[in-house]
Design a protein around this motif. Structure first.
Motif, PDB file in Angstrom:
ATOM      1  N   ASN A  61       0.867  -1.178   0.000  1.00 23.19           N
ATOM      2  CA  ASN A  61       0.000   0.000   0.000  1.00 23.19           C
ATOM      3  C   ASN A  61       0.900   1.223   0.000  1.00 23.19           C
ATOM      4  O   ASN A  61       1.455   1.574   1.031  1.00 23.19           O
ATOM      5  CB  ASN A  61      -0.894   0.020   1.245  1.00 23.19           C
ATOM      6  CG  ASN A  61      -1.761  -1.205   1.328  1.00 23.19           C
ATOM      7  OD1 ASN A  61      -2.352  -1.603   0.346  1.00 23.19           O
ATOM      8  ND2 ASN A  61      -1.826  -1.820   2.495  1.00 23.19           N
ATOM      9  N   ALA A  62       1.026   1.845  -1.142  1.00 24.93           N
ATOM     10  CA  ALA A  62       1.937   2.985  -1.243  1.00 24.93           C
ATOM     11  C   ALA A  62       1.348   4.073  -2.120  1.00 24.93           C
ATOM     12  O   ALA A  62       0.605   3.799  -3.054  1.00 24.93           O
ATOM     13  CB  ALA A  62       3.279   2.531  -1.808  1.00 24.93           C
ATOM     14  N   VAL A  90      -5.809  14.669   2.427  1.00 23.93           N
ATOM     15  CA  VAL A  90      -6.939  14.397   3.319  1.00 23.93           C
ATOM     16  C   VAL A  90      -7.924  13.468   2.617  1.00 23.93           C
ATOM     17  O   VAL A  90      -8.410  12.493   3.207  1.00 23.93           O
ATOM     18  CB  VAL A  90      -7.625  15.719   3.762  1.00 23.93           C
ATOM     19  CG1 VAL A  90      -8.977  15.456   4.404  1.00 23.93           C
ATOM     20  CG2 VAL A  90      -6.721  16.485   4.712  1.00 23.93           C
ATOM     21  N   VAL A  91      -8.171  13.727   1.339  1.00 20.32           N
ATOM     22  CA  VAL A  91      -9.060  12.862   0.557  1.00 20.32           C
ATOM     23  C   VAL A  91      -8.445  11.469   0.432  1.00 20.32           C
ATOM     24  O   VAL A  91      -9.128  10.454   0.588  1.00 20.32           O
ATOM     25  CB  VAL A  91      -9.326  13.478  -0.836  1.00 20.32           C
ATOM     26  CG1 VAL A  91     -10.074  12.501  -1.738  1.00 20.32           C
ATOM     27  CG2 VAL A  91     -10.084  14.782  -0.707  1.00 20.32           C
ATOM     28  N   GLU A  92      -7.143  11.408   0.163  1.00 17.77           N
ATOM     29  CA  GLU A  92      -6.447  10.123   0.022  1.00 17.77           C
ATOM     30  C   GLU A  92      -6.504   9.322   1.331  1.00 17.77           C
ATOM     31  O   GLU A  92      -6.676   8.108   1.321  1.00 17.77           O
ATOM     32  CB  GLU A  92      -4.997  10.379  -0.385  1.00 17.77           C
ATOM     33  CG  GLU A  92      -4.311   9.192  -0.976  1.00 17.77           C
ATOM     34  CD  GLU A  92      -4.838   8.781  -2.344  1.00 17.77           C
ATOM     35  OE1 GLU A  92      -4.718   7.586  -2.649  1.00 17.77           O
ATOM     36  OE2 GLU A  92      -5.367   9.615  -3.087  1.00 17.77           O
ATOM     37  N   ASP A  98     -11.330   4.135   4.430  1.00 18.83           N
ATOM     38  CA  ASP A  98     -12.566   3.450   4.035  1.00 18.83           C
ATOM     39  C   ASP A  98     -12.298   2.087   3.409  1.00 18.83           C
ATOM     40  O   ASP A  98     -12.954   1.105   3.735  1.00 18.83           O
ATOM     41  CB  ASP A  98     -13.371   4.313   3.058  1.00 18.83           C
ATOM     42  CG  ASP A  98     -13.972   5.542   3.714  1.00 18.83           C
ATOM     43  OD1 ASP A  98     -14.027   5.583   4.965  1.00 18.83           O
ATOM     44  OD2 ASP A  98     -14.366   6.472   2.984  1.00 18.83           O
ATOM     45  N   PHE A  99     -11.330   2.036   2.489  1.00 15.59           N
ATOM     46  CA  PHE A  99     -11.129   0.817   1.715  1.00 15.59           C
ATOM     47  C   PHE A  99     -10.049  -0.109   2.271  1.00 15.59           C
ATOM     48  O   PHE A  99      -9.963  -1.250   1.864  1.00 15.59           O
ATOM     49  CB  PHE A  99     -10.812   1.165   0.256  1.00 15.59           C
ATOM     50  CG  PHE A  99     -11.971   1.787  -0.452  1.00 15.59           C
ATOM     51  CD1 PHE A  99     -13.052   1.015  -0.851  1.00 15.59           C
ATOM     52  CD2 PHE A  99     -12.006   3.146  -0.701  1.00 15.59           C
ATOM     53  CE1 PHE A  99     -14.134   1.580  -1.485  1.00 15.59           C
ATOM     54  CE2 PHE A  99     -13.085   3.728  -1.342  1.00 15.59           C
ATOM     55  CZ  PHE A  99     -14.155   2.941  -1.740  1.00 15.59           C
ATOM     56  N   LYS A 100      -9.238   0.392   3.172  1.00 17.39           N
ATOM     57  CA  LYS A 100      -8.177  -0.441   3.740  1.00 17.39           C
ATOM     58  C   LYS A 100      -8.296  -0.515   5.256  1.00 17.39           C
ATOM     59  O   LYS A 100      -7.306  -0.694   5.956  1.00 17.39           O
ATOM     60  CB  LYS A 100      -6.818   0.104   3.327  1.00 17.39           C
ATOM     61  CG  LYS A 100      -6.625   0.071   1.831  1.00 17.39           C
ATOM     62  CD  LYS A 100      -5.325   0.663   1.394  1.00 17.39           C
ATOM     63  CE  LYS A 100      -5.264   0.545  -0.102  1.00 17.39           C
ATOM     64  NZ  LYS A 100      -4.464   1.351  -0.803  1.00 17.39           N
ATOM     65  N   ALA A 101      -9.497  -0.356   5.753  1.00 18.89           N
ATOM     66  CA  ALA A 101      -9.722  -0.361   7.199  1.00 18.89           C
ATOM     67  C   ALA A 101      -9.316  -1.682   7.826  1.00 18.89           C
ATOM     68  O   ALA A 101      -8.816  -1.711   8.951  1.00 18.89           O
ATOM     69  CB  ALA A 101     -11.188  -0.052   7.499  1.00 18.89           C
ATOM     70  N   SER A 108      -1.440   1.993   7.368  1.00 19.18           N
ATOM     71  CA  SER A 108      -0.788   0.913   6.624  1.00 19.18           C
ATOM     72  C   SER A 108      -0.195   1.390   5.300  1.00 19.18           C
ATOM     73  O   SER A 108       0.528   0.649   4.649  1.00 19.18           O
ATOM     74  CB  SER A 108      -1.788  -0.209   6.350  1.00 19.18           C
ATOM     75  OG  SER A 108      -2.752   0.222   5.404  1.00 19.18           O
ATOM     76  N   VAL A 109      -0.486   2.612   4.920  1.00 13.66           N
ATOM     77  CA  VAL A 109      -0.009   3.150   3.646  1.00 13.66           C
ATOM     78  C   VAL A 109       1.401   3.718   3.822  1.00 13.66           C
ATOM     79  O   VAL A 109       1.666   4.471   4.755  1.00 13.66           O
ATOM     80  CB  VAL A 109      -0.963   4.245   3.118  1.00 13.66           C
ATOM     81  CG1 VAL A 109      -0.414   4.911   1.873  1.00 13.66           C
ATOM     82  CG2 VAL A 109      -2.339   3.668   2.856  1.00 13.66           C
ATOM     83  N   THR A 110       2.294   3.359   2.909  1.00 13.66           N
ATOM     84  CA  THR A 110       3.647   3.917   2.906  1.00 13.66           C
ATOM     85  C   THR A 110       3.688   5.069   1.905  1.00 13.66           C
ATOM     86  O   THR A 110       3.305   4.905   0.749  1.00 13.66           O
ATOM     87  CB  THR A 110       4.687   2.857   2.495  1.00 13.66           C
ATOM     88  OG1 THR A 110       4.606   1.760   3.412  1.00 13.66           O
ATOM     89  CG2 THR A 110       6.087   3.425   2.516  1.00 13.66           C
TER      90      THR A 110
END
Length: 149
Positions: A61-62, A90-92, A98-101, A108-110
């Protein structure tokens, strides 16, 4: 004497195996293709470092943020000022939450930062701070690998 005409039959090959193999090849190359080059802006010249090494495993997740020499940011095919980038991030973050809860959302996003080698270090630090303020926690900086002499 009667001449019998032979019926000519049209022989057709079964194309199913060929079509099946074609789709398997397409799937194979889709798995192997490297999309990391698609995220890169050619105007950004990465700094060189002997310590730079490519990651052993690609980030799952990057998002990739890039910074021009003048301090403007490049993300998702568009140029942003820092204020506009904050709004976009903020949108990202909301999308990630929402999608990676199930895997931790934005945490979890790098965030991969590709800063131009000529940009002031403080500007890159401002970008990192901005991302932290929005809610991202993992970062990776990119540099060009320099061959040792």
């Amino acid at each position: 004497m009667k001449i019998k005409k032979k019926k000519r039959e049209m022989l057709e090959g079964d194309l199913t195996p060929m079509i099946d193999m074609t789709f398997q090849l397409i799937a194979f190359f889709m798995v192997l293709i490297n999309f990391t080059q698609a995220d890169q802006n050619k105007k950004i010249q990465l700094p060189q470092s002997e310590l730079a090494k490519p990651p052993e495993v690609p980030f799952e997740n990057a998002i990739t943020l890039q910074m021009y020499q003048d301090g403007l940011a490049y993300f998702d095919g568009n140029d942003y000022t820092m204020d506009a980038l904050r709004q976009r991030l903020v949108v990202e973050k909301q999308i990630a939450d929402d999608f990676k809860a199930d895997i931790g959302g934005a945490k979890s996003v790098t965030v991969i930062i590709r800063g131009d080698g000529r940009v002031a270090t403080g500007k890159v630090q401002e970008m990192i701070k901005l991302c932290q303020d929005v809610g991202f926690e993992k970062f990776a900086l990119r540099a060009k690998e320099e061959a040792p002499n």
